[in-house]
Design a protein around this motif. Structure first.
Motif, short mmCIF file in Angstrom:
data_model
loop_
_atom_site.label_atom_id
_atom_site.label_comp_id
_atom_site.label_asym_id
_atom_site.label_seq_id
_atom_site.Cartn_x
_atom_site.Cartn_y
_atom_site.Cartn_z
N UNK A 186 13.50 4.46 -12.36
CA UNK A 186 14.34 4.41 -13.57
C UNK A 186 14.73 3.00 -13.97
N UNK A 187 15.12 2.20 -12.99
CA UNK A 187 15.49 0.81 -13.25
C UNK A 187 14.85 -0.07 -12.18
N UNK A 188 13.57 -0.38 -12.36
CA UNK A 188 12.88 -1.15 -11.31
C UNK A 188 13.49 -2.53 -11.13
N UNK A 189 13.51 -2.97 -9.88
CA UNK A 189 14.00 -4.32 -9.60
C UNK A 189 12.97 -5.37 -9.97
N UNK A 190 11.69 -5.01 -9.82
CA UNK A 190 10.59 -5.94 -10.08
C UNK A 190 9.38 -5.16 -10.57
N UNK A 191 8.48 -5.86 -11.24
CA UNK A 191 7.18 -5.29 -11.61
C UNK A 191 6.10 -5.99 -10.81
N UNK A 192 5.23 -5.20 -10.19
CA UNK A 192 4.10 -5.73 -9.43
C UNK A 192 2.84 -5.58 -10.28
N UNK A 193 2.22 -6.70 -10.63
CA UNK A 193 0.99 -6.70 -11.42
C UNK A 193 -0.18 -6.92 -10.47
N UNK A 194 -1.12 -5.96 -10.41
CA UNK A 194 -2.19 -5.96 -9.42
C UNK A 194 -3.54 -6.22 -10.08
N UNK A 195 -4.29 -7.19 -9.57
CA UNK A 195 -5.60 -7.56 -10.11
C UNK A 195 -6.67 -7.11 -9.13
N UNK A 196 -7.60 -6.27 -9.55
CA UNK A 196 -8.55 -5.65 -8.60
C UNK A 196 -9.64 -6.58 -8.09
N UNK A 197 -10.30 -6.13 -7.02
CA UNK A 197 -11.37 -6.86 -6.36
C UNK A 197 -12.67 -6.77 -7.16
N UNK A 198 -13.66 -7.55 -6.75
CA UNK A 198 -14.97 -7.51 -7.39
C UNK A 198 -15.56 -6.10 -7.29
N UNK A 199 -16.03 -5.59 -8.41
CA UNK A 199 -16.59 -4.25 -8.45
C UNK A 199 -15.55 -3.16 -8.52
N UNK A 200 -14.27 -3.54 -8.45
CA UNK A 200 -13.18 -2.56 -8.48
C UNK A 200 -12.56 -2.45 -9.86
N UNK A 201 -11.54 -1.62 -9.95
CA UNK A 201 -10.86 -1.39 -11.21
C UNK A 201 -9.40 -1.08 -10.93
#
Length: 253
Positions: A16-31
């Motif tokens: 509801x009220x996140x303390x932080x946002x985690x932005x995730x960047x995938x590996x080669x060949x991933x999504x």
């Protein structure tokens, strides 16, 4: 033609009220799908989880690259509520580091911390087949098996296997063509995570990141090159510990 865009896809239900946002960047060949369950692990610790999806418009003739993807991601994160964490895995770690460089150079919104997982620093010798776009499926499949983390049934599937290898081959080509231009060390907080049984990124190579991020915190996990997905709870504990330590250091200042 339009350039590749980066979309931030929300994984699961956000707190509801996140303390932080985690932005995730995938590996080669991933999504982005690679992080589909991370909200179950990170959500209880106050994180909203968003994964990066690369959207290349139909008919685009512009060849992608680490720099172009980083520029697209730098644009995508400008509207994020603060604080936020940037985490990249393998190829995604190189893109994350390049994104951080662009944000620092442009005085853009900076992540609270950038976490680089399972990646040797730019300029390191690559262990995948050379001239990767021309590597055979057999060579690519052998490389994937050595890395671990991919179900053998996917590799041998007559329809999906060649698609998987083609996507991986194209993404590894991004690394092969990447010529970083770090004219100064990164000044924002950086963590470097590696794994004891990662045959692609030996633990000893992680120290090389200190040339670009002198104050980097280095942590070593159990597992293979795919340790972030083998044990996301361990990664969550480490990210949470790094954030807690950052909070304490800011409070002392």
């Amino acid at each position: 033609m339009s350039a590749e865009q980066a979309a931030l896809v929300t994984m699961g239900a956000e707190p509801p009220k996140p303390d932080r946002t985690l932005v995730c960047v995938p590996h080669a060949g991933g999504s982005a799908v690679a992080f589909h369950s991370w909200h179950r692990v990170f959500g209880p610790h106050g994180f909203a989880v968003r994964a990066v999806h690369w959207d290349r418009p139909a008919g685009s003739e512009r060849r992608s690259g680490v720099e172009r993807r980083a520029a697209a991601l730098a644009n995508a994160v400008r509207e994020l509520p603060e604080p936020w964490i940037l985490l990249g895995h393998s190829l995604g770690a190189l893109i994350a580091a390049e994104t951080l460089r662009l944000l620092e150079d442009s005085a853009g919104p900076l992540p609270e911390r950038t976490v680089l997982c399972a990646a040797a620093p730019p300029g390191s010798r690559r262990t995948f087949p050379p001239d990767v776009l021309r590597a055979s499926d057999a060579h690519m499949a052998a490389y994937v098996r050595r890395l671990g983390g991919t179900d053998e049934s996917l590799l041998t599937d007559p329809e999906f296997g060649p698609q998987l290898l083609a996507g991986l081959r194209a993404d590894l080509d991004l690394i092969e063509r990447y010529t970083p231009e770090f004219t100064r060390p990164l000044t924002s907080p950086v963590s470097v995570y590696g794994a004891a049984a990662d045959h692609d990124v030996p633990v000893a190579s992680l120290e090389g990141w200190r040339e670009l991020a002198p104050e980097a915190r280095i942590r070593v996990f159990d597992g293979t090159h795919f340790f972030p997905h083998e044990d996301p709870a361990a990664v969550c504990r480490a990210v949470t510990a790094d954030c807690t330590q950052d909070d304490r250091e800011r409070a002392r200042d």
